[in-house]
Scaffold this motif. Structure first.
Motif, mmCIF file in Angstrom:
data_model
loop_
_atom_site.group_PDB
_atom_site.id
_atom_site.type_symbol
_atom_site.label_atom_id
_atom_site.label_comp_id
_atom_site.label_asym_id
_atom_site.label_seq_id
_atom_site.Cartn_x
_atom_site.Cartn_y
_atom_site.Cartn_z
ATOM 1 N N ILE A 82 29.791 10.637 46.973
ATOM 2 C CA ILE A 82 28.679 10.556 46.022
ATOM 3 C C ILE A 82 27.954 11.893 45.845
ATOM 4 C CG2 ILE A 82 26.483 9.398 45.486
ATOM 5 C CD1 ILE A 82 29.006 7.575 45.287
ATOM 6 N N ILE A 83 27.471 12.480 46.918
ATOM 7 C CA ILE A 83 26.638 13.690 46.816
ATOM 8 C C ILE A 83 27.345 14.841 46.101
ATOM 9 C CG2 ILE A 83 25.487 15.510 48.170
ATOM 10 C CD1 ILE A 83 24.494 13.263 50.040
ATOM 11 N N PRO A 84 28.608 15.132 46.394
ATOM 12 C CA PRO A 84 29.247 16.239 45.672
ATOM 13 C C PRO A 84 29.417 15.982 44.169
ATOM 14 C CG PRO A 84 30.509 15.675 47.647
ATOM 15 C CD PRO A 84 29.463 14.607 47.458
ATOM 16 N N SER A 87 25.756 15.137 39.806
ATOM 17 C CA SER A 87 25.443 15.455 38.410
ATOM 18 C C SER A 87 26.371 14.720 37.443
ATOM 19 C CB SER A 87 25.475 16.966 38.164
ATOM 20 O OG SER A 87 26.766 17.476 38.437
ATOM 21 N N ILE A 88 27.653 14.664 37.746
ATOM 22 C CA ILE A 88 28.571 13.954 36.848
ATOM 23 C C ILE A 88 28.337 12.447 36.922
ATOM 24 C CG2 ILE A 88 30.528 13.802 38.438
ATOM 25 C CD1 ILE A 88 30.691 14.418 34.660
ATOM 26 N N THR A 93 26.455 7.299 34.666
ATOM 27 C CA THR A 93 25.567 6.134 34.747
ATOM 28 C C THR A 93 24.643 6.031 33.540
ATOM 29 O OG1 THR A 93 23.905 7.301 36.057
ATOM 30 C CG2 THR A 93 25.589 6.078 37.276
ATOM 31 N N ASP A 94 24.398 7.140 32.870
ATOM 32 C CA ASP A 94 23.593 7.089 31.642
ATOM 33 C C ASP A 94 24.342 6.374 30.518
ATOM 34 O OD1 ASP A 94 21.444 8.394 32.795
ATOM 35 O OD2 ASP A 94 21.907 10.351 31.916
ATOM 36 N N GLN A 95 25.676 6.302 30.631
ATOM 37 C CA GLN A 95 26.487 5.714 29.570
ATOM 38 C C GLN A 95 27.135 4.382 29.938
ATOM 39 O OE1 GLN A 95 29.188 8.616 27.665
ATOM 40 N NE2 GLN A 95 28.342 10.060 29.159
ATOM 41 N N PHE A 96 27.508 4.232 31.224
ATOM 42 C CA PHE A 96 28.317 3.091 31.627
ATOM 43 C C PHE A 96 27.703 2.404 32.844
ATOM 44 C CE2 PHE A 96 31.405 6.588 30.502
ATOM 45 C CZ PHE A 96 31.492 6.252 29.166
ATOM 46 N N HIS A 97 28.104 1.160 33.054
ATOM 47 C CA HIS A 97 27.647 0.440 34.243
ATOM 48 C C HIS A 97 28.304 1.066 35.473
ATOM 49 C CE1 HIS A 97 26.271 -2.874 36.743
ATOM 50 N NE2 HIS A 97 27.462 -2.790 37.330
ATOM 51 N N CYS A 127 21.458 9.695 41.018
ATOM 52 C CA CYS A 127 22.742 9.374 40.394
ATOM 53 C C CYS A 127 22.623 8.235 39.387
ATOM 54 C CB CYS A 127 23.768 8.974 41.454
ATOM 55 S SG CYS A 127 24.242 10.285 42.561
ATOM 56 N N GLY A 128 21.555 7.467 39.468
ATOM 57 C CA GLY A 128 21.407 6.301 38.598
ATOM 58 C C GLY A 128 22.269 5.130 39.039
ATOM 59 N N LEU A 129 22.642 5.111 40.315
ATOM 60 C CA LEU A 129 23.517 4.056 40.829
ATOM 61 C C LEU A 129 22.767 2.748 41.053
ATOM 62 C CD1 LEU A 129 25.538 6.010 43.527
ATOM 63 C CD2 LEU A 129 26.414 5.098 41.376
ATOM 64 N N GLU A 130 23.398 1.661 40.672
ATOM 65 C CA GLU A 130 22.923 0.350 41.066
ATOM 66 C C GLU A 130 23.557 0.045 42.413
ATOM 67 O OE1 GLU A 130 23.432 -2.585 38.019
ATOM 68 O OE2 GLU A 130 22.676 -1.223 36.477
#
Length: 154
Positions: A82-84, A87-88, A93-97, A127-130
């Motif tokens: 996750i951490i590396p 940014s991607i 997450t801004d676009q997809f679940h 990251c915007g992670l659920e």
């Protein structure tokens, strides 16, 4: 002694591109993918029901079969996967679940627990992670030490 099955997954769905595009963006080889409109059998193959996938799906999974604390496995996944890619992942997450899924099938022990410190929660947020957590306690808890206490109550 039975071993617990500890699973940590990065799951992405509801995107319109080929799953290979997600793999390329994240520089990860997925453990599972499928495309919208793919056919699959739900249930037993002989008696199962033919269904059609409703969305594209991409998954990267790490499984650990041990009785080690699941938190160590989760922390390693976050540090290495996750951490590396923060940014991607935020762009994705801004676009997809997109979710981080934690699953434990606990065959040994009786007290599952998860702890996320401020740094980890900040990573999830950045990251915007659920977050999806499923714990299945499948152990047969019979300990003489607790006889006559909560262990024997219905």
């Amino acid at each position: 002694m039975p071993k617990n099955e500890n699973i940590v997954e990065l799951k992405i769905s509801d995107f319109d591109t080929d799953p290979k595009h997600i793999s390329d963006l994240l520089d990860l080889n997925p453990t599972t993918t499928w495309n919208k409109r793919d056919e699959y059998i739900f249930g037993y193959k002989r008696k199962g029901i033919k269904k059609i996938r409703e969305n594209n799906y991409w998954e990267y999974r790490s499984t650990n079969i041990s009785n080690d604390w699941i938190g160590d496995h989760i922390e390693e996944f976050i540090e290495e996967i996750i951490i590396p890619r923060k940014s991607i992942l935020k762009e994705i997450t801004d676009q997809f679940h997109t979710e981080l899924s934690i699953v434990q099938y606990m065959y040994e022990g009786c007290n599952p627990g998860l702890y996320f410190d401020k740094k980890t929660i900040k990573v999830f947020n950045e990251c915007g992670l659920e977050l999806n957590i499923d714990l299945y306690i499948l152990s047969d808890f019979k300990n003489e030490k607790y006889k006559g206490t909560f262990a024997n109550k219905p």
